[in-house]
Design a protein around this motif. Structure first.
Motif, mmCIF file in Angstrom:
data_model
loop_
_atom_site.group_PDB
_atom_site.id
_atom_site.type_symbol
_atom_site.label_atom_id
_atom_site.label_comp_id
_atom_site.label_asym_id
_atom_site.label_seq_id
_atom_site.Cartn_x
_atom_site.Cartn_y
_atom_site.Cartn_z
ATOM 1 N N ALA A 27 0.837 -1.203 0.000
ATOM 2 C CA ALA A 27 0.000 0.000 0.000
ATOM 3 C C ALA A 27 0.871 1.252 0.000
ATOM 4 C CB ALA A 27 -0.937 -0.008 1.196
ATOM 5 N N ALA A 28 1.961 1.218 0.755
ATOM 6 C CA ALA A 28 2.885 2.356 0.794
ATOM 7 C C ALA A 28 3.485 2.601 -0.585
ATOM 8 C CB ALA A 28 3.986 2.112 1.815
ATOM 9 N N TYR A 29 3.892 1.546 -1.245
ATOM 10 C CA TYR A 29 4.455 1.690 -2.586
ATOM 11 C C TYR A 29 3.426 2.292 -3.530
ATOM 12 C CZ TYR A 29 8.632 -1.096 -1.487
ATOM 13 O OH TYR A 29 9.814 -1.564 -0.970
ATOM 14 N N ALA A 30 2.174 1.836 -3.419
ATOM 15 C CA ALA A 30 1.109 2.350 -4.280
ATOM 16 C C ALA A 30 0.897 3.850 -4.054
ATOM 17 C CB ALA A 30 -0.186 1.578 -4.034
ATOM 18 N N VAL A 31 0.911 4.271 -2.787
ATOM 19 C CA VAL A 31 0.763 5.690 -2.475
ATOM 20 C C VAL A 31 1.888 6.488 -3.117
ATOM 21 C CG1 VAL A 31 0.858 7.384 -0.592
ATOM 22 C CG2 VAL A 31 -0.555 5.344 -0.358
ATOM 23 N N LEU A 32 3.062 5.910 -3.173
ATOM 24 C CA LEU A 32 4.219 6.573 -3.769
ATOM 25 C C LEU A 32 4.247 6.428 -5.292
ATOM 26 C CD1 LEU A 32 6.863 5.506 -1.118
ATOM 27 C CD2 LEU A 32 5.873 7.790 -1.432
ATOM 28 N N GLY A 33 3.232 5.766 -5.843
ATOM 29 C CA GLY A 33 3.160 5.598 -7.293
ATOM 30 C C GLY A 33 4.070 4.517 -7.825
ATOM 31 N N LYS A 34 4.422 3.567 -6.982
ATOM 32 C CA LYS A 34 5.355 2.494 -7.358
ATOM 33 C C LYS A 34 4.704 1.141 -7.122
ATOM 34 C CE LYS A 34 8.534 5.763 -7.327
ATOM 35 N NZ LYS A 34 9.698 6.057 -8.039
ATOM 36 N N THR A 35 5.333 0.099 -7.643
ATOM 37 C CA THR A 35 4.929 -1.277 -7.358
ATOM 38 C C THR A 35 6.188 -2.076 -7.040
ATOM 39 O OG1 THR A 35 5.049 -1.890 -9.692
ATOM 40 C CG2 THR A 35 2.896 -1.249 -8.860
ATOM 41 N N PRO A 36 6.084 -3.031 -6.122
ATOM 42 C CA PRO A 36 7.254 -3.863 -5.819
ATOM 43 C C PRO A 36 7.722 -4.592 -7.077
ATOM 44 C CG PRO A 36 5.541 -4.178 -4.170
ATOM 45 C CD PRO A 36 4.932 -3.386 -5.283
ATOM 46 N N GLN A 37 9.015 -4.646 -7.249
ATOM 47 C CA GLN A 37 9.586 -5.322 -8.411
ATOM 48 C C GLN A 37 10.141 -6.689 -7.998
ATOM 49 O OE1 GLN A 37 9.245 -3.859 -11.554
ATOM 50 N NE2 GLN A 37 8.001 -2.459 -10.343
ATOM 51 N N CYS A 38 11.342 -6.717 -7.442
ATOM 52 C CA CYS A 38 11.961 -7.999 -7.059
ATOM 53 C C CYS A 38 11.431 -8.511 -5.720
ATOM 54 C CB CYS A 38 13.477 -7.879 -7.033
ATOM 55 S SG CYS A 38 14.123 -6.939 -5.631
ATOM 56 N N ARG A 39 10.830 -7.623 -4.930
ATOM 57 C CA ARG A 39 10.176 -7.929 -3.656
ATOM 58 C C ARG A 39 11.139 -8.259 -2.505
ATOM 59 N NH1 ARG A 39 4.892 -7.988 -4.959
ATOM 60 N NH2 ARG A 39 4.163 -8.967 -3.067
ATOM 61 N N VAL A 40 12.425 -8.170 -2.717
ATOM 62 C CA VAL A 40 13.405 -8.449 -1.664
ATOM 63 C C VAL A 40 13.284 -7.441 -0.521
ATOM 64 C CG1 VAL A 40 15.892 -8.494 -1.164
ATOM 65 C CG2 VAL A 40 15.005 -9.604 -3.209
ATOM 66 N N CYS A 41 12.857 -6.245 -0.820
ATOM 67 C CA CYS A 41 12.807 -5.155 0.157
ATOM 68 C C CYS A 41 11.581 -5.174 1.058
ATOM 69 C CB CYS A 41 12.826 -3.823 -0.582
ATOM 70 S SG CYS A 41 11.431 -3.651 -1.721
ATOM 71 N N LEU A 42 10.581 -5.964 0.747
ATOM 72 C CA LEU A 42 9.296 -5.844 1.448
ATOM 73 C C LEU A 42 9.383 -6.108 2.946
ATOM 74 C CD1 LEU A 42 6.778 -7.288 -1.152
ATOM 75 C CD2 LEU A 42 7.312 -4.898 -0.640
ATOM 76 N N ASP A 43 10.195 -7.046 3.381
ATOM 77 C CA ASP A 43 10.332 -7.296 4.816
ATOM 78 C C ASP A 43 10.927 -6.081 5.533
ATOM 79 O OD1 ASP A 43 9.223 -9.832 4.757
ATOM 80 O OD2 ASP A 43 11.161 -10.850 4.647
ATOM 81 N N HIS A 44 11.968 -5.503 4.937
ATOM 82 C CA HIS A 44 12.586 -4.319 5.545
ATOM 83 C C HIS A 44 11.614 -3.139 5.511
ATOM 84 C CE1 HIS A 44 15.535 -1.580 7.050
ATOM 85 N NE2 HIS A 44 15.551 -0.883 5.924
ATOM 86 N N ALA A 45 10.901 -2.975 4.408
ATOM 87 C CA ALA A 45 9.918 -1.896 4.303
ATOM 88 C C ALA A 45 8.853 -2.041 5.385
ATOM 89 C CB ALA A 45 9.283 -1.895 2.915
ATOM 90 N N GLU A 46 8.407 -3.264 5.620
ATOM 91 C CA GLU A 46 7.410 -3.500 6.668
ATOM 92 C C GLU A 46 7.963 -3.138 8.040
ATOM 93 O OE1 GLU A 46 4.146 -6.818 7.991
ATOM 94 O OE2 GLU A 46 5.932 -7.510 6.941
ATOM 95 N N ASP A 47 9.219 -3.469 8.296
ATOM 96 C CA ASP A 47 9.849 -3.111 9.569
ATOM 97 C C ASP A 47 9.887 -1.595 9.763
ATOM 98 O OD1 ASP A 47 10.269 -5.800 10.103
ATOM 99 O OD2 ASP A 47 12.400 -5.758 9.544
ATOM 100 N N VAL A 48 10.239 -0.881 8.709
ATOM 101 C CA VAL A 48 10.308 0.584 8.779
ATOM 102 C C VAL A 48 8.924 1.157 9.064
ATOM 103 C CG1 VAL A 48 10.712 2.685 7.416
ATOM 104 C CG2 VAL A 48 12.337 0.788 7.309
ATOM 105 N N ILE A 49 7.920 0.666 8.359
ATOM 106 C CA ILE A 49 6.556 1.161 8.540
ATOM 107 C C ILE A 49 6.063 0.856 9.951
ATOM 108 C CG2 ILE A 49 4.165 0.813 7.808
ATOM 109 C CD1 ILE A 49 5.343 0.417 4.925
ATOM 110 N N CYS A 50 6.281 -0.352 10.419
ATOM 111 C CA CYS A 50 5.851 -0.719 11.784
ATOM 112 C C CYS A 50 6.565 0.120 12.835
ATOM 113 C CB CYS A 50 6.096 -2.204 12.038
ATOM 114 S SG CYS A 50 4.976 -3.287 11.150
#
Length: 76
Positions: A27-50
């Motif tokens: 959802a954060a990526y969508a708000v920023l106008g992006k979509t996950p590509q390789c998806r390796v970052c999603l766990d770290h992104a979730e940690d940052v958001i939490c």
């Protein structure tokens, strides 16, 4: 610091989106106008958001996601 290299998304951008109530990376990526590509970052992104949501609890104004479109992230 970059969280997502594929989309050049920085930690501060994710924190700003989290302060507006977004709770998951896709959802954060969508708000920023992006979509996950390789998806390796999603766990770290979730940690940052939490982390930001926990730091912000009870203090962050209840602003809509639409408010981001007119703020400093609009150019991102």
């Amino acid at each position: 610091m970059y969280v997502c290299i594929c989309n050049a998304i920085k930690e501060e951008e994710l924190r700003e989106v989290a302060r507006h109530g977004v709770t998951d990376p896709e959802a954060a990526y969508a708000v920023l106008g992006k979509t996950p590509q390789c998806r390796v970052c999603l766990d770290h992104a979730e940690d940052v958001i939490c982390d930001e949501r926990a730091r912000c609890a009870g203090r962050c104004p209840a602003r809509s996601i639409a408010a981001i479109g007119s703020g400093p992230l609009a150019a991102a």
